[in-house]
Each structure stands twice: as structure tokens, then as C-alpha cells.
Design an enzyme around this catalytic site. Structure first.
Site, PDB file in Angstrom:
ATOM      1  N   SER A   1      43.024 -20.106 -23.887  1.00 43.96           N
ATOM      2  CA  SER A   1      43.707 -21.192 -23.184  1.00 43.96           C
ATOM      3  C   SER A   1      43.132 -21.528 -21.816  1.00 43.96           C
ATOM      4  O   SER A   1      43.576 -22.478 -21.182  1.00 43.96           O
ATOM      5  CB  SER A   1      45.198 -20.869 -23.042  1.00 43.96           C
ATOM      6  OG  SER A   1      45.827 -20.943 -24.302  1.00 43.96           O
TER       7      SER A   1
ATOM      8  N   LYS B   1      49.819 -24.277 -13.553  1.00 42.19           N
ATOM      9  CA  LYS B   1      50.279 -24.525 -14.920  1.00 42.19           C
ATOM     10  C   LYS B   1      51.795 -24.351 -14.975  1.00 42.19           C
ATOM     11  O   LYS B   1      52.332 -23.378 -14.443  1.00 42.19           O
ATOM     12  CB  LYS B   1      49.572 -23.539 -15.857  1.00 42.19           C
ATOM     13  CG  LYS B   1      49.829 -23.719 -17.345  1.00 42.19           C
ATOM     14  CD  LYS B   1      48.947 -22.738 -18.108  1.00 42.19           C
ATOM     15  CE  LYS B   1      49.112 -22.847 -19.624  1.00 42.19           C
ATOM     16  NZ  LYS B   1      48.189 -21.928 -20.332  1.00 42.19           N
TER      17      LYS B   1
ATOM     18  N   SER C   1      45.663 -24.004 -23.884  1.00 39.13           N
ATOM     19  CA  SER C   1      46.897 -24.646 -23.460  1.00 39.13           C
ATOM     20  C   SER C   1      46.925 -25.030 -21.988  1.00 39.13           C
ATOM     21  O   SER C   1      47.825 -25.716 -21.545  1.00 39.13           O
ATOM     22  CB  SER C   1      48.082 -23.725 -23.758  1.00 39.13           C
ATOM     23  OG  SER C   1      48.029 -22.555 -22.961  1.00 39.13           O
TER      24      SER C   1
END
Length: 557
Positions: free
Chosen positions: A286, A190, A262
Site C-alpha cells: 500500500s 492518510k 491503499s
């Protein structure tokens, strides 16, 4: 989350940074304080308020002095959240990590089938030199280039680095220096984790060209295990949602739908077979949410398990890093490589992860949130089938309940800590560069949080202490418990207490989108948690369902 933070808007303007910003050029008067106290739900006499005026001016001077000290995002407060209940003791003995090797792994006749091989399967192919790491890396890079633009799931391809690492892995393996199951295996992270020589954008326009020239601890540990970094994956700007500066990340099951957030790009890329595994983060859903939207297996470890050094800070007391994979065992393999202290993140505990085939899933004490499963919701039949499958396989499910405390109200923690983490962004006005500018977007949340009193924030943390203690009491008779993934109270409460979870695919909605169920563990109980999750995946085939990459249909691999 936003509703509760905004409800406290201006609660103690006369002691908040935002209020002082507004009146920095004006004298603080009795009228100002009279208006401010209306927002905090308290009433002081005029004489009492008048007595505070000089101290308010002193506070203002203190704020200005503090603001002159450079505070980059990686500087944490001198306060560390402690998820350990009174009386809790760590497991002392460390047992060697062990995964049963797959049998008779061969290269598939159709090379595309490699896209959905497990980590042990890929590892065996690389170890036995049926395929080189370089070939495997090129295979996944090609898929990233082919499907990545449609899914909008990649911020940066680290192709040059990946090829160097893959060739090095091949040299080592040929020389008999095999590092383990991740040696030569491509992965993504990420894009809030820093990487040498490559941008770390945090998914946000103000930082889209940012370079933090160091490898985050998680990145370094995966590379030390022989992993090959091939991509940095998208995240909703500053770790919210699936909208980033370059677009909106899509679910490979239906590209008209977002992949949630996210950890949007990590989940989409793994689900689509663009990566064998990727790293995500969770503060309040997330990992769970995008894993649900994309049908992946996501592990959110216990708070204090994985170092966050080199990761963007949103909430120092709630941020957690974990793997997004295709199976529970894959998650265990990745987690084993990244957990433990690094001497940099002071929140990390030195506790063992004793995952091995010797743990008998049928001997685990398993609970479930009976009242949540009894509610009416759209994919209830999938969750009921999960409970039935476990019972049929010999798992006794015991009903449990969560503590009766206002967990949702405690999510002002994220708003306040996030506002501090991005103080400079707000004060500089560069928050206007963020793509999302609606009422519930970060710019407004960060502004609103300036008005939350320090007293109320600390009171919330005191209630959080009670929550930690009461959760320990509620879970004293179980090793793992099940929750519907939609059960927001469980999601919120356990993110606040720091308990680990694995979210697993367990079917599909009528519209063809995946559904998941959440397995919850005790603090530092990832070994038992992943054992039960693996057991469930062995008696079902949900984790073997993959999008056909014509986008929209599902098929069994």
C-alpha cells in the site's frame, strides 16, 4: 491473497466463529461435522467426531461470551509478531541525524515552482524567513483546493488547524526557536490516522463520520517537529485499493487511471505538488503500489520501527507506517521524526537510525534479484537502465535469491487478522455499506476468513518464522538489494518478514505512466537503504519529473 484465504474456506467450520454463527440456533450434529471436515482436508471417524460434539457446544458458548466484550479496533491481540531472527543484534551506537544543507536557496520567480521543492529547500526558505510558514501553508492549501477535487485525493482539509500551527511556527522561528527541517512545513496524513477534532474515516462509508479525538503518535511527532497538518488523504476503503466512499483517487499523470492503493491520496497529492510530503501505510503493497502509479518515492520501514498507535488496524503483525515523498532524502527526514518507541505500541523496537552524509554508498554491498530482472515485462528497459546506471557509477551488483517457501500462501494472515479487526462490522451486517462488494472485496474476504482454522493460522505463522530465519541467511552478505517493483514474490515475502524498502521512480511506460524500482534493506537498515536510494537519485533525474497538472503530460522541473 484472496485465493489462498478462500481456499481454506471452512477449513475447520466446527471450530470457527462463522460456522457457529450459522448454526447458533441449531444443535450441532454428527452430520454437520461430517460435512465440515470435507472442507479441511482431514478425515475423522464417526466415533471421533461424535466425541467432539460436547466440546463444540462449549466452544459455541465461549464465542458468545467473548463477543459480549467490547473490542474496538485499537485493541491488539496479546500476541506480537517478532521479525528478529535468532542471532540478530541491533546496532548499539546512535549517531546524530544529519542532512547536508542545500546551497543558495531562493524563492522562485514563478511561485508555482514551490510545489515541487524538496523538504530541505522549503525548510531553508522558512528558516531564513524568505517565506513564512503561513504563506507556504496557504500556497499548498490553495493547490489542494484547486486540484484535490479532480484527483479525489483528500477526505478533509484541516485548514483552521493548519493556519494556527503555521502562525505558531512563524512566531517560534522569529524568536530563534527553530525546531529543525520540518518546522513550518505543511504535510498530510492518510485518513486512517486519528486526529483531534477532525474525522478519521478509514476511507469507508460505515465510518465516514467517525471522530477519534486524539492524535496518532505519528501525527503528534510530526507536529512536535513543527510540521503543519493541512490535510487528511484518501485511502481505499479499510486500506484496500483506491476506491473510497467519495469516489476513486486518480493519478496526476493520467486522471483516467486510479492511483492504486491503499495510500492512494498520499501518493497522488505528493506527486501533484499538493503536499511536500504525506504519510502512508503498508500491509501488502500500500506504499509501493500507489508510489508506482504516481511516481513518488515511498519508504516502507522495518516492521516495529514506527508506532501504529492511533492508526486503524488491519493486520497487527503486518501493518507498517512510512512517508511518501519526492526524494529519498525527504523520506529520511520524515522518517527521522516519526520512528522509535512511544510506550503505546508494544511492537516498536528501540533501534537507532544513523543516517548521515558519512555513509559511503559505494562501499555498500548491493545485491539484485537476477532471475526476476531477467524475466520479460513491459518496462524492463527502465529497470535495466537502473542497474546499468548503478554499475557505471561504481556499484557492484551481486546476484541473490529469495528463500524457497510458500510466501503467497501465508497472506491468509491478513485475511484472518483483518476479519478479527472488523469482526463487529461483519457480524452487524454493516459491511453492506462498503462501496466495493465484489468477490475479492473486504466483505467477502472477512466472511471467508471466519472459516480459516486457528490451527492453520498458527501453522502459517510457524512457516513465517522459517521465512524470517532464511531471509536473514540470504541477506548476510549484502546491505541492500534491488528488485523489480512488479516482483510480487519479493513484495509479499518482505512484507511478511518485515524488511524495509524504498520504491523509486525510474522512468515511464509507453502510455506515459510512471515506473518504479524497489530498493530493499536489511532489518532496521533504513540508513544504508536510503543512502543508496539517494545516491541513485543523484546520478539520475527521474525524481525530478512531475506532471504538468493539466493532467497527462510530464515535464522536468
Amino acid at each position: 491473497m484472496k485465493k489462498n484465504a478462500i481456499a481454506l474456506l471452512g477449513a475447520a467450520c466446527f471450530v470457527s466463529g462463522a460456522f457457529i454463527m450459522k448454526v447458533a440456533e441449531d444443535k450441532i450434529t454428527l452430520d454437520v461435522l461430517q460435512d465440515a471436515q470435507k472442507l479441511i482436508g482431514l478425515t475423522f471417524t464417526n466415533a471421533q467426531l461424535d466425541s467432539t460434539l460436547s466440546e463444540m457446544e462449549d466452544f459455541k458458548e465461549s464465542y458468545e461470551a467473548i463477543r459480549k466484550v467490547p473490542l474496538p479496533n485499537d485493541v491488539a491481540p496479546a500476541l506480537v509478531f517478532n521479525p528478529i531472527p535468532v542471532g540478530y543484534t541491533f546496532e548499539k551506537q546512535k549517531v546524530a541525524f544529519d542532512v547536508a544543507p542545500p546551497a543558495n536557496v531562493k524563492l522562485p520567480k514563478k511561485r508555482e515552482e514551490l510545489a515541487f521543492y524538496s523538504i530541505p529547500q522549503l525548510a531553508e526558505l522558512v528558516r531564513t524567513q524568505q517565506i513564512s510558514s503561513e504563506e507556504l501553508t496557504k500556497f499548498y492549501i490553495a493547490r489542494l483546493k484547486k486540484y484535490g477535487p479532480t484527483l479525489e485525493c483528500i477526505t478533509t482539509l484541516t485548514e483552521e488547524l493548519a493556519m494556527q500551527q503555521a502562525r505558531q511556527a512563524d512566531k517560534e522561528i522569529k524568536a530563534g526557536k527553530y525546531r529543525g527541517l520540518l518546522h513550518g512545513i505543511p504535510f498530510g496524513v492518510k485518513d486512517l490516522l486519528s486526529t483531534k477534532k477532525y474525522k478519521t474515516t478509514w476511507g469507508a462509508m460505515p465510518y465516514k463520520d467517525q471522530v477519534i479525538d486524539e492524535d496518532a503518535t505519528v501525527v503528534q511527532r510530526l507536529q512536535d517537529a513543527g510540521g503543519v497538518l493541512v490535510a487528511k488523504t484518501t485511502l481505499g476503503a479499510l486500506a484496500m485499493g483506491d476506491v473510497w466512499y467519495g469516489g476513486k483517487t486518480r493519478s496526476p499523470w493520467d486522471i483516467s487511471k486510479g492511483s492504486s492503493g491503499s495510500s492512494a491520496g498520499s501518493a497522488a497529492a505528493v506527486a501533484g505538488g499538493l503536499l511536500p510530503f504525506a504519510i502512508g501505510t503498508e500491509t501488502l503493497g500500500s506504499i509501493v503500489s500507489p508510489s508506482t502509479a504516481c511516481g513518488t518515492t515511498g519508504l516502507r520501514p522495518t516492521f516495529g520501527r514506527v508506532s501504529r498507535h492511533g492508526a486503524m488496524a488491519l493486520s497487527w503483525s503486518m501493518d507498517k507506517i512510512g512517508p511518501i515523498t519526492r526524494s529519498a532524502e525527504d523520506a529520511a527526514i520524515v522518517f527521522n521524526a516519526i520512528y522509535g518507541p512511544d510506550g503505546k505500541d508494544q511492537s516498536v523496537y528501540d533501534a537507532p537510525f544513523n543516517y548521515n552524509p558519512g555513509i559511503d554508498a559505494k562501499k555498500l554491498r548491493v545485491g539484485y534479484l537476477k532471475k526476476d530482472f531477467e524475466r520479460s515485462y513491459g518496462f524492463k528497459e527502465n529497470d535495466e537502465a537502473t542497474l546499468a546506471a548503478l554499475r557505471q557509477a561504481g556499484i557492484e551488483l551481486v546476484p541473490i535469491e529469495l528463500p524457497d517457501l510458500p510466501a503467497r500462501e501465508l497472506t491468509l494472515t491478513i485475511s484472518v487478522e483483518g476479519a478479527a479487526a472488523f469482526d463487529e462490522l461483519t457480524r452487524s451486517g454493516r459491511d453492506s455499506l462498503l462501496v466495493a462488494q465484489h468477490k475479492n472485496a473486504w466483505p467477502n474476504t472477512f466472511r471467508a476468513a471466519r472459516f480459516v482454522p486457528a490451527v492453520e493460522y498458527l501453522q502459517a505463522q510457524r512457516v513465517r518464522t522459517l521465512l524470517v530465519q532464511q531471509m536473514q541467511e540470504k541477506l548476510k552478505d549484502v546491505d541492500v538489494y534491488l528488485s523489480p517493483s512488479f516482483a510480487s514474490n519479493n513484495l509479499v515475502m518482505t512484507n511478511l518478514t518485515g524488511h524495509p524498502c524504498v520504491v523509486l521512480p525510474n522512468g515511464f511506460q509507453k502510455n506515459g505512466m510512471p515506473t518504479t524500482i524497489t530498493f530493499m534493506g536489511k532489518l532496521f537498515g533504513e540508513a544504508e537503504l536510503l543512502t543508496l536510494a539517494k545516491f541513485y537519485q543523484e546520478i539520475t533525474a527521474h525524481d525530478e519529473q512531475h506532471p504538468d497538472m493539466n493532467f497527462g503530460k510530464k515535464k522536468k522541473s
